[in-house]
Design an enzyme around this catalytic site. Structure first.
Site, PDB file in Angstrom:
ATOM      1  N   GLU A 189       0.872  -1.191   0.000  1.00 49.26           N
ATOM      2  CA  GLU A 189       0.000   0.000   0.000  1.00 49.26           C
ATOM      3  C   GLU A 189       0.900   1.229   0.000  1.00 49.26           C
ATOM      4  O   GLU A 189       1.063   1.898   1.013  1.00 49.26           O
ATOM      5  CB  GLU A 189      -0.924   0.013   1.233  1.00 49.26           C
ATOM      6  CG  GLU A 189      -1.950   1.153   1.214  1.00 49.26           C
ATOM      7  CD  GLU A 189      -2.496   1.504   2.594  1.00 49.26           C
ATOM      8  OE1 GLU A 189      -2.940   0.597   3.315  1.00 49.26           O
ATOM      9  OE2 GLU A 189      -2.462   2.704   2.943  1.00 49.26           O
ATOM     10  N   HIS A 202      -9.180   1.476   0.394  1.00 43.76           N
ATOM     11  CA  HIS A 202      -8.226   2.333   1.114  1.00 43.76           C
ATOM     12  C   HIS A 202      -8.986   3.435   1.841  1.00 43.76           C
ATOM     13  O   HIS A 202     -10.053   3.850   1.396  1.00 43.76           O
ATOM     14  CB  HIS A 202      -7.245   2.934   0.091  1.00 43.76           C
ATOM     15  CG  HIS A 202      -6.165   3.752   0.705  1.00 43.76           C
ATOM     16  ND1 HIS A 202      -6.338   5.081   1.024  1.00 43.76           N
ATOM     17  CD2 HIS A 202      -4.906   3.416   1.058  1.00 43.76           C
ATOM     18  CE1 HIS A 202      -5.209   5.524   1.570  1.00 43.76           C
ATOM     19  NE2 HIS A 202      -4.328   4.544   1.591  1.00 43.76           N
ATOM     20  N   ASP A 247       2.774   2.041   3.774  1.00 44.40           N
ATOM     21  CA  ASP A 247       2.044   3.294   3.590  1.00 44.40           C
ATOM     22  C   ASP A 247       3.049   4.431   3.362  1.00 44.40           C
ATOM     23  O   ASP A 247       2.900   5.535   3.869  1.00 44.40           O
ATOM     24  CB  ASP A 247       1.109   3.626   4.755  1.00 44.40           C
ATOM     25  CG  ASP A 247      -0.137   4.391   4.310  1.00 44.40           C
ATOM     26  OD1 ASP A 247      -0.185   4.804   3.138  1.00 44.40           O
ATOM     27  OD2 ASP A 247      -1.054   4.569   5.132  1.00 44.40           O
TER      28      ASP A 247
HETATM   29 MN    MN Z   1      -2.333   4.614   2.475  1.00 43.23          MN
END
Ligand code: MN
Length: 384
Positions: A41, A208, A334
């Site tokens: 991600e 998301h 992330d």
């Molecule tokens: Mn994210």
């Protein structure tokens, strides 16, 4: 000082990286751990898109107050310039950070809220442009990057067609949607063609976070609650539960939905979703809950995968492993919002078996996204 660290300092000095990367803190990860680290991600943006969102800020104050509350800082403050540069860097600077922390591959996606701020036509056109650009980035570094397509749910038929193009023509590995689209949720049947397309192609949909929708924003505006510390999980967890209770997963049983941030709270909540299932059915205005074939927890275990993005915290990982199983968790950082160092360290140090760590770091992602096997893949099997 290890060889890896000496080598990094040498490289950093020669490339003047010190201004872009925070000072080294803690140890560097094992450079040859025997498994690959695939982070799934990982965000990027284009300068044009960030500029476009900046233009939207003035209107967003009324139209999308939670977006305004979180993004005005990201888009305008001089302090966030470094972050904006990292979002825009999909080349050597990003790869240097990956190398430094032992991350073999990033699965890239357009940062939230993607194209979902736009009217349908512009959203669909921007999604296509971004996906073509993303495919070019992946083609430049095929062993370091893979990509998830952006789509505009506000134009559902085009979104379904774009998923097909992104997967079959561009070679992207799935689709990522940033929760609600201007207050609309994907459990509405208008959006089911998106899931039907993903199911038919055998690719996952990453749900998301987005800032809380306009209709739930108000109580999140005080105390800065709209962002990653609370509002993201409240918004996205709600969205996931809406999808489960809508019957979507009976209609499209092959659907695979990915949730970041260790499942946006759902693994922790799983028992209560099931134990109070009768109350959902009793209070349901839609009449759909009664007709579900399974309990919420069964759908969570059968149709969902979760990732470790933004949750470098072994206690949460161990709970998720216990209730979801080691085949349904994938490593994510992330980047660039979260620390690669923290993410890698938490995974390296979590009390997992070597087998489970290998699944979470790479094998589950390789299987789900059908990624090419990396160098040393045979070796991992042999030494596992
Ligand atoms: Mn994210």
């Amino acid at each position: 000082m290890s060889w890896t660290r000496r080598k990094f300092i040498g490289v950093a000095a020669s490339l003047s990286l010190s201004a872009r990367i925070p000072a080294a803190a803690g140890r560097l990860p094992d450079a040859a751990p025997g498994y690959r680290r695939i982070a799934v991600e990982e965000a990027f943006a284009t300068p044009e898109l960030l500029e476009d969102w900046r233009q939207f800020l003035a209107r967003a104050k009324d139209e999308d107050p939670a977006f305004f509350s979180l993004y005005s800082g990201l888009l305008t403050s001089p302090g966030a310039r470094n972050l904006r540069e990292r979002l825009n860097d999909v080349g050597r600077g990003r790869i240097r950070v990956m190398d430094r922390w032992g991350v073999d591959m990033q699965v890239l996606s357009l940062t939230a809220p993607g194209v979902q701020l736009y009217p349908p036509k512009k959203g669909a056109a921007t999604a296509s442009e971004i996906n073509t650009r993303l495919a070019a980035i992946v083609a430049e570094y095929p062993d370091r990057f893979a990509g998830l397509a952006a789509v505009a749910p506000q134009a559902p038929a085009q979104a379904a067609r774009e998923i097909e193009r992104a997967v079959t023509v561009l070679g992207l590995r799935g689709v990522l949607i940033n929760s609600h689209t201007r207050g609309k949720y994907l459990d509405d049947r208008d959006y089911w063609p998106i899931f039907e397309a993903a199911e038919a192609l055998g690719v996952p949909v990453y749900l998301h976070p987005n800032t809380p929708s306009p209709q739930m924003a108000e109580p999140y505006l005080d105390y800065g609650l709209a962002g990653p510390g609370w509002g993201f999980a409240a918004e996205t967890g709600l969205h996931a539960v809406r999808l489960i209770l809508s019957g979507l997963l009976d209609a499209c049983p092959g659907t695979r939905i990915i949730l970041g941030h260790m499942g946006e709270g759902l693994p922790f909540w799983l028992h209560r979703l099931d134990s109070r299932f009768d109350l959902f059915a009793r209070a349901d205005r839609t009449g759909r809950v009664k007709r579900l074939r399974k309990k919420p927890g069964d759908y969570i275990r059968d149709n969902f995968l979760i990732t470790t993005s933004g949750m470098p915290w072994p206690p949460a990982l161990m709970l998720a492993r216990e209730v979801m199983g080691p085949d349904r968790i994938m490593f994510a950082i992330d980047y660039p919002y979260e620390s690669s160092r923290e993410a890698v360290r938490a995974m390296d140090e979590a009390p997992l078996s070597r087998e489970d760590r290998t699944k979470i770091y790479s094998q589950n992602a390789t299987r789900l996204f059908r990624l090419p096997p990396g160098p040393g893949a045979g070796q991992v099997e042999a030494s596992a």
